[in-house]
Design an enzyme around this catalytic site. Structure first.
Site, PDB file in Angstrom:
ATOM      1  N   GLU A 278       0.863  -1.186   0.000  1.00 46.99           N
ATOM      2  CA  GLU A 278       0.000   0.000   0.000  1.00 46.99           C
ATOM      3  C   GLU A 278       0.899   1.236   0.000  1.00 46.99           C
ATOM      4  O   GLU A 278       1.806   1.327   0.835  1.00 46.99           O
ATOM      5  CB  GLU A 278      -0.889   0.017   1.242  1.00 46.99           C
ATOM      6  CG  GLU A 278      -1.867  -1.129   1.347  1.00 46.99           C
ATOM      7  CD  GLU A 278      -2.641  -1.065   2.647  1.00 46.99           C
ATOM      8  OE1 GLU A 278      -3.383  -0.083   2.840  1.00 46.99           O
ATOM      9  OE2 GLU A 278      -2.490  -1.978   3.485  1.00 46.99           O
ATOM     10  N   ARG A 498       5.184 -13.482   9.630  1.00 45.57           N
ATOM     11  CA  ARG A 498       5.719 -12.121   9.526  1.00 45.57           C
ATOM     12  C   ARG A 498       7.135 -12.090  10.080  1.00 45.57           C
ATOM     13  O   ARG A 498       7.511 -12.895  10.929  1.00 45.57           O
ATOM     14  CB  ARG A 498       4.864 -11.151  10.337  1.00 45.57           C
ATOM     15  CG  ARG A 498       3.510 -10.868   9.749  1.00 45.57           C
ATOM     16  CD  ARG A 498       2.793  -9.810  10.552  1.00 45.57           C
ATOM     17  NE  ARG A 498       3.552  -8.559  10.582  1.00 45.57           N
ATOM     18  CZ  ARG A 498       3.022  -7.388  10.911  1.00 45.57           C
ATOM     19  NH1 ARG A 498       1.754  -7.314  11.265  1.00 45.57           N
ATOM     20  NH2 ARG A 498       3.756  -6.297  10.913  1.00 45.57           N
ATOM     21  N   LYS A 508       2.801   0.447  10.937  1.00 53.08           N
ATOM     22  CA  LYS A 508       2.815   1.751  10.265  1.00 53.08           C
ATOM     23  C   LYS A 508       2.313   2.845  11.193  1.00 53.08           C
ATOM     24  O   LYS A 508       2.787   3.982  11.145  1.00 53.08           O
ATOM     25  CB  LYS A 508       1.967   1.680   9.001  1.00 53.08           C
ATOM     26  CG  LYS A 508       2.642   0.935   7.862  1.00 53.08           C
ATOM     27  CD  LYS A 508       1.811   0.978   6.602  1.00 53.08           C
ATOM     28  CE  LYS A 508       2.514   0.241   5.478  1.00 53.08           C
ATOM     29  NZ  LYS A 508       1.720   0.212   4.235  1.00 53.08           N
TER      30      LYS A 508
END
Length: 794
Positions: A278, A498, A508
């Site tokens: 993104e 992850r 983020k």
């Protein structure tokens, strides 16, 4: 038929069903502890139409079907159950043969004759045939049986008989083997029940010597190539997942033969992956793992990897982030096959949303976000869920034309509000946002959600392997439900763990706060685990990729990777590539009293430890004069046996130069602070001191050495996992950045360019920072020389 007529048992508890098919209570309760097996066995019981119960032998076979049936052939499970219920398949051996045959068949048409032949359907093995096989086996193994008596491995005898008569009734086989043993050996004796004495194994002699290259264990094939776990595109006909509904049959998501053939024709059978960030922030080291998986698989299979911007939220996306992502992907040594945007497909996504409504799988909803949340938590349908299709089509068109206000309507997928999976609770497909898009401009005022767009764009781009982190695993059902509802090609989805590293944060939201509130100096602050921060710190893309490869592509989640493991790979790379030089951080003046003040000589210093003597480029010149500087920490007023630095009356070797001996110490008025040292040097190098120090000298009388600024970076947070702390900002390390404004360096460092990396001898690895000016160079410490991870074992 063994099963009884099926009754209306839709509300019957699974435990009751399991007990009715003959499972003992303990097995039945243990089954309930596993949601997947419970769901599978419940479905099998209903498919077999034995909800009123069946023979225990048949029930055990049904349990085996529920736990072992090949998922790529689920379309054939009802057929197999008919054979089980009719006793055409009645032994475990027949069932195992059926599994093997169906696994090879997958979703293709079932060749009944071949299937029955492979499973022994209709084959009756008489007791005489079994007895003949048993007699033959006993004759061959008679000597061993007589020696071992009742300690004979009966399982091996069973195996021999099964090879001869694979469809024999195992109960009859056991009876005949037991009878034959008794006839041959007679009654069991006390000696037969004694445990055999185990011989002690001789301990191998341990050889204390260094391992050679030949002695080093070869890495496994998986370690050498972590991408072996992924199937080829041609194998994408198997069932991807089973989606259980509260009001309809199980959906077994897979590609039909026709759909797969069409896909392979377009791709040429190549692997196609995508890296889909993104554009709402800077990439961090977790994205490095995603890049390694996505680009790495495509590269290993000679395939293609898209860089696709998942730009469905115009409010959070910036051109700055888009430019950064493309630049950092290439810095990480990956080359995209093509750069695309989800917004490139906005028209196709809109048309497919219209089709979804037409098929009865989506509706326009007017609930507020708070109401949607409440209804989802209570598993309640929206009041508008069952509105007419034509009405939803009109309203969705109104949404597109900007007739409906923002927040007054959404398009929701009609999934299953009673599902056990929260991500099947009628997810939002489109919402209204009167915000211009950074890539698509102001053409659209409705934007698709991630849950709607991601899987469709994967399909439109003919992605073969859709790879993501484990938090998306629960979205797999929604991913395949939507593609199935639209009749689109289904990529192979696989989730991996992850990458989480100690002593930092990578969300983020937290990174944004650190930057916004100026706890750090921007997105490329060398203390951050952003890729731009690591680059500014002097970390190479090669060492990051090596670190990620070393971790592997696993599904084990929840673990933190120690920071020193990353530092190990950084040191390994820089040790090979960073030339050596000398810098003194906290200078202490040393005056050589037996050397003329005007005298300056030059020594050859090595850029590399193994520099060949005949290669002038592997050396640099170091001036040696009567005024030089060593580290303050390399001098003590009191000497000790375990100390190798300089002390009054003690000698040390100046690296690449001469031994010096401290003859006098100049103290300040407090008689403690050392201001200056007087020393004599040994020009003939007869002295052989143990201690070796780095140093920097004046290049001309009265001219200070090259002054540089050095920034010493350390862990940003004190705790290993600051993200789990309520006051995570309170855990910031106050010593994470120490600036030394006037360090001294050798003259050759004056030519350093931004990004050049060096090993400052005895201090660590450093890189020239972008804040450098012609007047003053600035260096960031990348990593110290200490290697705790390598010493502990890789």
């Amino acid at each position: 038929m063994v099963g009884q007529n099926e009754s209306d048992s839709g509300s019957e508890k699974p435990l009751d069903l399991f007990l009715k098919i003959g499972l003992d209570e303990k097995t039945a309760k243990n089954t309930l502890a596993n949601n997947k097996v419970t769901a599978n066995l419940t479905a099998v019981i209903h498919e077999a139409a034995v909800t009123d119960g069946c023979d225990r032998t048949v029930g055990n076979l049904l349990y085996t079907v529920a736990t072992k049936f090949p998922t790529n052939a689920l379309v054939h499970r009802p057929t197999l159950l008919k054979y089980v219920i009719s006793l055409k398949i009645k032994t475990p051996a027949q069932l195992e043969a059926a599994f093997s045959f169906l696994d090879a068949t997958a979703s293709d048409n079932l060749k009944v004759n071949d299937f029955e032949a492979a499973c022994g359907v209709g084959v009756e093995v008489s007791k005489e045939d079994i007895e003949s096989a048993v007699n033959e086996i006993f004759e061959v193994n008679k000597a061993v049986i007589l020696e071992q008596r009742y300690r004979t491995n009966v399982g091996e005898l069973f195996g021999y008989v099964r090879k001869k008569q694979p469809w024999a009734d195992p109960k009859i086989v056991k009876q005949l083997i037991d009878a034959k043993l008794y006839a041959l050996l007679g009654e069991r004796t006390a000696a037969d029940d004694e445990k055999p004495v185990k011989k002690k194994k001789e301990k191998a002699v341990r050889v204390e010597e260094k391992a050679t290259v030949e002695e080093t264990a070869e890495p496994s094939e998986e370690e050498t190539n972590p991408f072996l776990i992924f199937p080829s595109p041609e194998e994408n006909f198997k069932v991807h997942t089973e989606i259980y509904f509260s009001d309809r049959p199980v959906l077994r998501a897979c590609n039909s033969k026709e759909v797969l053939e069409k896909h392979l024709k377009v791709t040429g059978g190549k692997v196609f992956t995508r890296f889909p960030p993104e554009p709402n922030g800077y990439l961090h080291i977790g994205h490095a793992k995603a890049m390694f998986v996505d680009f790495g698989l495509a590269k290993e299979r000679d395939g293609c990897c898209y860089l696709r911007y998942d730009d469905t939220n115009p409010e959070a996306e910036k051109k700055e982030y888009i430019d950064h992502i493309e630049e950092i992907v290439r810095w990480m040594e990956w080359e995209p096959f093509k750069i695309t945007y989800t917004s490139d497909y906005f028209q196709e996504l809109y048309e497919l949303a219209v089709e979804l409504i037409r098929r009865g799988h989506a509706y326009v909803d007017h609930q507020t976000p708070e109401e949607i949340k409440e209804y989802r938590e209570k598993k309640m349908n929206s009041p508008w869920r069952d509105r007419p299709i034509e009405e939803s089509l009109k309203l969705f068109n109104d949404m597109k034309r900007g007739v409906i206000d923002e927040g007054k309507a959404t398009l929701r997928m009609k999934q299953d509000m009673q599902s056990d999976n929260f991500n099947m609770y009628d997810l939002i497909a489109y919402r209204i946002k009167f915000t211009p898009h950074p890539h698509a401009g102001d053409k659209w005022c409705i934007y698709p959600s991630y849950d709607y767009s991601h899987c469709i764009v994967d399909s439109l781009e003919n992605i073969t392997h859709s790879l993501c982190t484990l938090e998306f695993e629960t979205r797999r059902a929604s991913y395949y439900w939507l593609l199935d509802a639209l009749g689109l090609y289904k990529p192979y989805v696989w989730e991996y763990s992850r990458l989480n590293v100690t002593n930092t944060v990578m969300s983020k939201r937290k990174l944004n706060r650190l930057v916004r509130e100026k706890w750090v100096d921007g997105w490329d602050d060398p203390r951050l685990m952003t890729l731009s921060g690591l680059r500014r710190r002097g970390v190479t893309a090669t060492s990051i990729n090596s670190f990620v490869r070393g971790i592997g592509i696993t599904r084990s989640d929840g673990s933190l990777i120690r920071l020193d493991r990353l530092e190990y790979h950084i040191r390994e790379e820089l040790n090979r590539t960073a030339p050596r030089t000398m810098v003194v951080l906290n200078p202490l003046k040393v005056v050589i009293t037996n050397m003329e003040a005007s005298s300056v000589t030059y020594s050859d210093a090595k850029k590399w430890p193994d520099a060949p003597a005949n290669d002038a480029s592997s050396f640099y010149k170091v001036p040696f004069s009567n005024v030089l500087y060593i580290e303050h920490s390399d001098f003590r007023l009191k000497d000790s046996k375990d100390y190798y630095g300089l002390a009054p009356g003690k000698s040390v070797l100046l690296r690449y130069a001469f031994p010096i001996k401290c003859t006098e110490v100049i103290l300040s008025d407090d008689n403690e602070t050392v201001l200056e040292i007087r020393a004599e040097y040994d020009p003939l190098k007869k002295t052989k001191p143990k201690g070796v120090l780095h140093w920097v000298a004046e290049s001309a009388p009265g001219v200070d050495p090259l002054k540089i600024e050095v920034r010493l970076f350390d862990k940003l947070f004190i705790s290993e996992n600051p993200a789990e702390l309520d006051d995570w900002l309170g855990d910031l390390n106050p010593e994470s950045k120490v600036v030394i404004s006037e360090a001294y360096a050798v003259p050759s460092l004056r030519d350093a360019m931004i990004g050049d990396r060096f090993q400052f001898e005895r201090l660590g690895y450093f890189v020239a920072d972008k804040d450098s000016t012609p007047e003053k160079l600035v260096f960031n410490r990348t990593v110290t020389l200490r290697d705790t991870y390598g010493k502990a074992g890789k």
